[in-house]
Design a protein around this motif. Structure first.
Motif, short mmCIF file in Angstrom:
data_model
loop_
_atom_site.label_atom_id
_atom_site.label_comp_id
_atom_site.label_asym_id
_atom_site.label_seq_id
_atom_site.Cartn_x
_atom_site.Cartn_y
_atom_site.Cartn_z
N ARG A 67 -61.04 71.41 -92.11
CA ARG A 67 -59.70 71.74 -92.63
C ARG A 67 -58.69 70.67 -92.22
O ARG A 67 -57.85 70.26 -93.02
CB ARG A 67 -59.29 73.11 -92.10
CG ARG A 67 -58.02 73.58 -92.71
CD ARG A 67 -57.94 75.06 -92.82
NE ARG A 67 -56.62 75.38 -93.30
CZ ARG A 67 -55.95 76.42 -92.94
NH1 ARG A 67 -56.48 77.30 -92.11
NH2 ARG A 67 -54.74 76.65 -93.41
N ALA A 68 -58.80 70.22 -90.97
CA ALA A 68 -57.91 69.16 -90.50
C ALA A 68 -58.13 67.87 -91.30
O ALA A 68 -57.18 67.18 -91.67
CB ALA A 68 -58.12 68.92 -89.02
N GLU A 69 -59.38 67.58 -91.58
CA GLU A 69 -59.70 66.39 -92.37
C GLU A 69 -59.16 66.53 -93.79
O GLU A 69 -58.59 65.58 -94.34
CB GLU A 69 -61.21 66.16 -92.39
CG GLU A 69 -61.60 64.86 -93.07
CD GLU A 69 -63.09 64.60 -93.02
OE1 GLU A 69 -63.61 64.07 -94.02
OE2 GLU A 69 -63.73 64.93 -92.00
N ASP A 70 -59.32 67.69 -94.38
CA ASP A 70 -58.82 67.93 -95.74
C ASP A 70 -57.31 67.73 -95.83
O ASP A 70 -56.80 67.23 -96.83
CB ASP A 70 -59.17 69.34 -96.22
CG ASP A 70 -60.67 69.54 -96.42
OD1 ASP A 70 -61.42 68.54 -96.48
OD2 ASP A 70 -61.08 70.72 -96.52
N GLU A 71 -56.61 68.12 -94.77
CA GLU A 71 -55.15 67.99 -94.74
C GLU A 71 -54.70 66.63 -94.20
O GLU A 71 -53.51 66.38 -94.06
CB GLU A 71 -54.52 69.10 -93.89
CG GLU A 71 -54.57 70.46 -94.54
CD GLU A 71 -53.66 70.58 -95.75
OE1 GLU A 71 -52.68 69.81 -95.86
OE2 GLU A 71 -53.93 71.45 -96.59
N LYS A 72 -55.67 65.77 -93.87
CA LYS A 72 -55.39 64.43 -93.34
C LYS A 72 -54.51 64.47 -92.09
O LYS A 72 -53.54 63.75 -91.96
CB LYS A 72 -54.75 63.57 -94.43
CG LYS A 72 -55.69 63.34 -95.61
CD LYS A 72 -55.02 62.58 -96.71
CE LYS A 72 -55.92 62.29 -97.87
NZ LYS A 72 -56.67 63.37 -98.45
N ILE A 73 -54.91 65.34 -91.16
CA ILE A 73 -54.22 65.47 -89.89
C ILE A 73 -54.68 64.33 -88.99
O ILE A 73 -55.86 64.25 -88.64
CB ILE A 73 -54.50 66.83 -89.22
CG1 ILE A 73 -54.08 67.98 -90.14
CG2 ILE A 73 -53.82 66.94 -87.86
CD1 ILE A 73 -52.61 68.01 -90.50
N LEU A 74 -53.77 63.45 -88.63
CA LEU A 74 -54.10 62.29 -87.79
C LEU A 74 -53.67 62.48 -86.35
O LEU A 74 -54.19 61.80 -85.46
CB LEU A 74 -53.44 61.03 -88.36
CG LEU A 74 -53.85 60.68 -89.80
CD1 LEU A 74 -53.05 59.48 -90.29
CD2 LEU A 74 -55.33 60.42 -89.89
N ALA A 75 -52.71 63.36 -86.11
CA ALA A 75 -52.21 63.61 -84.77
C ALA A 75 -51.84 65.09 -84.66
O ALA A 75 -51.51 65.72 -85.66
CB ALA A 75 -50.97 62.75 -84.49
N THR A 76 -51.92 65.61 -83.45
CA THR A 76 -51.50 66.99 -83.23
C THR A 76 -50.51 67.01 -82.08
O THR A 76 -50.56 66.14 -81.21
CB THR A 76 -52.71 67.90 -82.88
OG1 THR A 76 -53.34 67.42 -81.72
CG2 THR A 76 -53.68 67.99 -84.04
N PRO A 77 -49.64 67.99 -82.07
CA PRO A 77 -49.42 69.02 -83.08
C PRO A 77 -48.77 68.44 -84.35
O PRO A 77 -47.93 67.55 -84.27
CB PRO A 77 -48.48 70.01 -82.41
CG PRO A 77 -48.20 69.49 -81.05
CD PRO A 77 -48.83 68.18 -80.88
N THR A 78 -49.19 68.97 -85.50
CA THR A 78 -48.59 68.65 -86.79
C THR A 78 -48.25 69.96 -87.48
O THR A 78 -49.11 70.82 -87.63
CB THR A 78 -49.54 67.84 -87.69
OG1 THR A 78 -49.78 66.56 -87.10
CG2 THR A 78 -48.96 67.63 -89.08
N LEU A 79 -47.00 70.06 -87.90
CA LEU A 79 -46.53 71.23 -88.62
C LEU A 79 -46.40 70.85 -90.09
O LEU A 79 -45.78 69.84 -90.42
CB LEU A 79 -45.17 71.69 -88.08
CG LEU A 79 -44.50 72.84 -88.81
CD1 LEU A 79 -45.33 74.11 -88.74
CD2 LEU A 79 -43.10 73.08 -88.25
N ILE A 80 -46.99 71.66 -90.97
CA ILE A 80 -46.88 71.43 -92.41
C ILE A 80 -46.15 72.60 -93.04
O ILE A 80 -46.51 73.76 -92.82
CB ILE A 80 -48.26 71.26 -93.06
CG1 ILE A 80 -48.97 70.03 -92.50
CG2 ILE A 80 -48.12 71.15 -94.58
CD1 ILE A 80 -50.35 69.77 -93.06
#
Length: 122
Positions: A67-80
């Motif tokens: 899911r993180a890959e699908d949303e292209k999350i590169l760093a955390t925390p990330t709020l969308i």
């Protein structure tokens, strides 16, 4: 004058409500201190500014890597912010409330509005 009741008022109320509701997803990594700070900050901001007008989902990228890959999350925390449009992302521990609200477009940046004209000294 022709009045059409094809869509009852309730339909418009529901559509209006869904547009004013904030759909938020916070991506975090594990149960680190940084994760706890981000969650606490976001809960506080949402309670103060969006009471009753938001849905929040917290996703641990360690448990849901696809899911993180699908949303292209590169760093955390990330709020969308999914809704209302446009989609927005805020990265970091969410400790600066004004920047979070600006990033989510809950508030506009008062600094970007033109300042009143001031007379120039001669």
């Amino acid at each position: 004058m022709l009045v059409c009741d094809a869509y009852p008022r309730r339909h418009f109320d529901e559509a209006e409500e869904s547009l004013s509701k904030y759909i938020l997803t916070l991506y975090v990594t594990g149960a680190s201190p940084r994760t706890k700070i981000a969650i606490d900050n976001l809960n506080r901001i949402c309670k103060q500014e969006l009471e009753g007008r938001y849905e929040l989902e917290i996703v641990d990228v360690l448990e849901h890597p696809q899911r993180a890959e699908d949303e292209k999350i590169l760093a955390t925390p990330t709020l969308i912010k999914q809704l209302p449009p446009p989609l927005r992302r805020v990265i970091g521990d969410l400790s600066d409330k004004e920047k979070v609200l600006l990033g989510l477009e809950v508030r506009s940046d008062s600094r970007s509005s033109p300042s009143p004209a001031r007379p120039e000294a001669l």
